[in-house]
Design an enzyme around this catalytic site. Structure first.
Site, PDB file in Angstrom:
ATOM      1  N   HIS A  30       0.831  -1.208   0.000  1.00 10.27           N
ATOM      2  CA  HIS A  30       0.000   0.000   0.000  1.00 10.27           C
ATOM      3  C   HIS A  30       0.863   1.254   0.000  1.00 10.27           C
ATOM      4  O   HIS A  30       1.259   1.742   1.066  1.00 10.27           O
ATOM      5  CB  HIS A  30      -0.898  -0.004   1.243  1.00 10.27           C
ATOM      6  CG  HIS A  30      -1.779  -1.201   1.341  1.00 10.27           C
ATOM      7  ND1 HIS A  30      -1.314  -2.436   1.744  1.00 10.27           N
ATOM      8  CD2 HIS A  30      -3.104  -1.359   1.081  1.00 10.27           C
ATOM      9  CE1 HIS A  30      -2.324  -3.303   1.732  1.00 10.27           C
ATOM     10  NE2 HIS A  30      -3.413  -2.684   1.333  1.00 10.27           N
ATOM     11  N   HIS A 261      -4.155   3.322  -3.314  1.00  9.36           N
ATOM     12  CA  HIS A 261      -4.337   2.795  -1.957  1.00  9.36           C
ATOM     13  C   HIS A 261      -3.534   1.509  -1.742  1.00  9.36           C
ATOM     14  O   HIS A 261      -2.763   1.408  -0.785  1.00  9.36           O
ATOM     15  CB  HIS A 261      -5.819   2.529  -1.656  1.00  9.36           C
ATOM     16  CG  HIS A 261      -6.020   1.615  -0.487  1.00  9.36           C
ATOM     17  ND1 HIS A 261      -6.155   2.076   0.802  1.00  9.36           N
ATOM     18  CD2 HIS A 261      -6.054   0.251  -0.398  1.00  9.36           C
ATOM     19  CE1 HIS A 261      -6.265   1.033   1.625  1.00  9.36           C
ATOM     20  NE2 HIS A 261      -6.216  -0.071   0.919  1.00  9.36           N
ATOM     21  N   GLU A 406     -17.679  -3.726  24.799  1.00  8.06           N
ATOM     22  CA  GLU A 406     -16.858  -4.933  24.937  1.00  8.06           C
ATOM     23  C   GLU A 406     -15.611  -4.874  24.054  1.00  8.06           C
ATOM     24  O   GLU A 406     -14.501  -5.227  24.475  1.00  8.06           O
ATOM     25  CB  GLU A 406     -17.682  -6.180  24.597  1.00  8.06           C
ATOM     26  CG  GLU A 406     -18.833  -6.467  25.559  1.00  8.06           C
ATOM     27  CD  GLU A 406     -20.095  -5.662  25.254  1.00  8.06           C
ATOM     28  OE1 GLU A 406     -20.127  -4.957  24.221  1.00  8.06           O
ATOM     29  OE2 GLU A 406     -21.056  -5.725  26.044  1.00  8.06           O
ATOM     30  N   HIS A 468     -28.577 -15.181  25.466  1.00  5.10           N
ATOM     31  CA  HIS A 468     -27.538 -15.000  26.475  1.00  5.10           C
ATOM     32  C   HIS A 468     -26.783 -16.294  26.792  1.00  5.10           C
ATOM     33  O   HIS A 468     -25.833 -16.271  27.572  1.00  5.10           O
ATOM     34  CB  HIS A 468     -28.149 -14.440  27.772  1.00  5.10           C
ATOM     35  CG  HIS A 468     -28.426 -12.968  27.698  1.00  5.10           C
ATOM     36  ND1 HIS A 468     -29.158 -12.414  26.677  1.00  5.10           N
ATOM     37  CD2 HIS A 468     -28.052 -11.936  28.499  1.00  5.10           C
ATOM     38  CE1 HIS A 468     -29.227 -11.094  26.864  1.00  5.10           C
ATOM     39  NE2 HIS A 468     -28.567 -10.796  27.955  1.00  5.10           N
TER      40      HIS A 468
END
Ligand SMILES: Cc1ncc(C[n+]2csc(CCOP(=O)(O)OP(=O)(O)O)c2C)c(N)n1
Ligand SMILES: [Mg+2]
Length: 657
Positions: A30, A261, A406, A468
């Protein structure tokens, strides 16, 4: 050195030349990002960054994170030019080739001066937040003489667009991490094309709304870049500097477009770029005067380092600081004494509760333990009396309220571990390990000691139901290389798991802990979990069956074995808290636990996929290969056949009885 553009421009062009030539030689990589950010990086490295190329791990260096990891040639060029021993020019010549430390993306385990492994966009910045938290925390504990540095991050549009960016900057803004400076490569290009294909967000407004200070500059005007970074440093909030740049700057026909890129420029464009930049040197050659400028600036850091070493030498806390930064545990981790206590009086508690109990002891004995939870502190039980809240009003605090973030939590923990001086642990429900999974993967890839406290580890959590209830999680985490997954069966195994987890210098651990109470199964001082699996109960009758179980199902295995023995069928019970440690044992130990002449049966409240490894193709796997259900835990255990009553007929059938 003055920031005379006449001398800075060739220094930046050296980065451009190395980047385009390395990518061209590798025929992969890149070039756009390093060429576009060469001017900003040159100002950062020559004017602001505190570093000593002779001592890449100097504790009080500024941390530099290339969050836009695809632009790896930027950091390789910077490190080489400024005088680090590695990478050498040969390393750069071998960019992206097997064995070169100049890997496709920056890897902390390949080069000492690469602070973290980046490439998964957004996580570098989020790790930078953790590094900045670690800096403030250790500063609060050891003072300005020993800890007084900044974290600089270069991030691209992608890093800012990823969801984790929201979590990370929320944490940084809330905790007022004023020593964090993010340099945004505002080139308005991503792989697909212009950013207006996919976003119309007002990024500065979002950062300001999150408690950040925002500057902007022309990323190709050295004086303006210097002004903006100086203003960022002066502000006591975390800062975003929007550096307006042209991707691939210096490639006259391709700059500004998305084609630069991630593809080599090609021989013609490289020739045109040499002309445009006035760069006549051959590939991988840097004129002596330009290299000299880089090296003399790089050498500047030696004096700051020497002054710091002088302060360390007379600091009363020098030994403790050095111990923590070296990642060595104190002589007593507090767990041995705690184990003696529970062995005298074994408690019947959930393993999450057992984890809290052992942490009460360990956080007193091991001051580098810094805990936290993603808003489930009362469920994960990660907070102890010794660990008060971390925050802008008390950076010495050792419990982080990460909020419902999280992924941000896990990435911040990686940043803390990488910074050094801290052993981070943090909790959420095991089922939400998926939310932070790629950061767990980066803990493992980066070889970092991070402890994940993942509670509510099965259908045993009961009424919250299938959203859950982890089913595939324990097994899928076992699939991750260089990661220890513990599923302890009682309070003693939980204490052992903690001792083993914090003893791992080079890998993360996941502790899968129960919501429901579990009876004590053993009380002895031998650290049996260290072998990953051990014989908890030996067959009384002639052995025909070996039951293998983890966590809450070990109790069920014992009940099943008792029933088998009553029928005259001898059965061993093997508790298997950590597969990975068991797999590291010698063949004789493993064969002794897994005898060829017995029916092997696994019992675990999760997917059975993978247990064939131990029970063999003619063994029996008892588990749950579908999503759970909402009901009280004992009802669910019966419903899913995880009871001795349900298991015995299956074993009898296998034995032909
Ligand atoms: C999480 C993640 N998703 C996707 C990618 C693949 N990828 C690498 S670079 C990139 C585009 C990044 O755009 P930007 O940050 O603006 O970089 P620039 O093109 O300006 O160098 C993508 C999608 C990745 N590395 N990480
Ligand atoms: Mg971009």
């Amino acid at each position: 050195m003055s920031l005379d553009p006449a001398r800075l421009a060739p220094m930046a062009n050296a980065i451009r030349a190395l980047s385009m030539d390395a990518v061209q030689t590798a025929n992969s990589g890149h070039p756009g990002m390093p060429m576009g950010m060469a001017d900003v990086a040159t100002v950062l490295f020559t004017k602001f960054l505190k570093y000593d190329p002779a001592a890449p791990k100097w504790a009080d260096r500024d941390r530099f994170v290339l969050s836009a990891g695809h632009g790896s040639m930027l950091v390789y060029a910077l490190l080489h030019l400024s005088g680090y021993a590695r990478p050498t020019m040969d390393d750069i010549r071998n960019f992206r080739q097997l064995g070169s430390p100049c890997a496709g993306h920056p890897e902390n385990f390949e080069l000492d001066a690469v602070e973290c492994t980046t490439g998964p966009l957004g996580q570098g910045l989020a790790m930078g937040v953790g590094m900045a938290m670690a800096e403030r925390h250790l500063n609060a504990q050891f003072g300005n003489d020993l800890v007084d540095h900044r974290t600089f991050v270069i991030a691209g549009d992608g890093c800012l667009m990823e969801g984790i960016n929201h979590e990370a900057i929320g944490l940084a803004g809330h905790h007022k991490l004023g020593r964090l400076v993010v340099l945004w490569d505002d080139n308005r290009i991503t792989i697909d094309g212009d950013t207006d294909l996919s976003t119309s967000e007002d990024i500065p407004a979002r950062y300001r709304a999150t408690g950040w200070h925002v500057e902007s500059c022309d990323g190709h005007d050295f004086a303006d870049i210097e002004r903006a970074i100086a203003a960022a440093i002066a502000d006591n909030r975390p800062s975003l500097v929007a550096c307006r740049t042209v991707i691939g700057k210096g490639a006259p026909n391709k700059q500004g477009g998305h084609s630069v890129h991630g593809a080599p420029l090609g021989a013609d464009e490289i020739a045109a770029a040499r002309e445009y930049l006035g760069w006549s040197s051959a590939p991988f050659e840097v004129p002596a005067d330009i290299l000299g400028d880089w090296r003399s600036l790089g050498a500047r850091g030696a004096s700051a380092h020497a002054e710091w070493a002088g302060r360390l030498a007379v600091d009363p806390n020098a030994a403790e600081f050095s111990r923590r930064m070296a990642g060595e545990l104190p002589a007593d981790d507090g767990i041995k004494g705690y184990i003696e206590g529970i062995n005298a009086n074994p408690p019947k508690v959930a393993t999450r509760k057992a984890s809290e109990m052992v942490l009460e002891a360990a956080t007193v004995a091991v001051p580098e333990l810094v805990g936290g939870s993603a808003d489930l502190t009362g469920s994960n039980l990660t907070k102890t009396k010794a660990t008060v809240a971390f925050g802008a009003d008390n950076y010495a605090g050792r419990h982080v309220h990460y909020g419902i973030r999280e992924f941000g939590m896990a990435a911040a923990m990686n940043g803390m571990a990488l910074h050094g001086g801290i052993i981070p642990y943090g909790g959420t429900f095991l089922v939400f390990s998926d939310y932070c999974r790629n950061a767990i993967r980066l803990s493992a890839l980066q070889r970092q000691r991070v402890v994940y406290v993942m509670t509510h580890d099965s259908i045993g959590l009961g009424e919250d139901g299938p959203t859950h209830q982890p089913i595939e999680h324990v097994m899928s985490l076992r699939a991750m290389p260089n990661t220890l997954v513990f599923r302890p069966a009682d309070a003693l195994e939980t204490a052992e798991a903690w001792a083993l987890a914090i003893g791992q210098k080079n890998r993360p651990s996941v502790l899968a802990l129960s919501r429901q109470n579990l009876p004590p199964l053993r009380s002895d001082a031998e650290m049996k979990s260290a072998k990953g699996a051990y014989r908890l109960k030996a067959a009384e009758g002639a052995r025909k069956v070996v039951l293998l179980a983890t966590g809450s199902e070990v109790e069920i295995a014992l009940a099943t074995a008792a029933r088998l023995e009553a029928e005259g069928i001898g059965a061993d019970v093997v508790s298997m808290p950590c597969w990975e440690l068991f797999d590291e044992q010698d063949a004789a130990y493993r064969a002794d636990l897994l005898p060829a002449d017995a029916l092997k049966v696994s019992i675990e409240a999760g997917v059975t996929l993978g247990w064939e490894r131990y029970v063999g193709s003619d063994g029996l796997t008892i588990g749950i290969d579908r999503f759970g259900a909402s009901a009280p835990a004992d009802v669910l255990y019966r419903h899913f056949g995880l009871t001795a009553d349900a298991i015995i007929p299956k074993i009898n059938a296998k034995l032909g009885l």
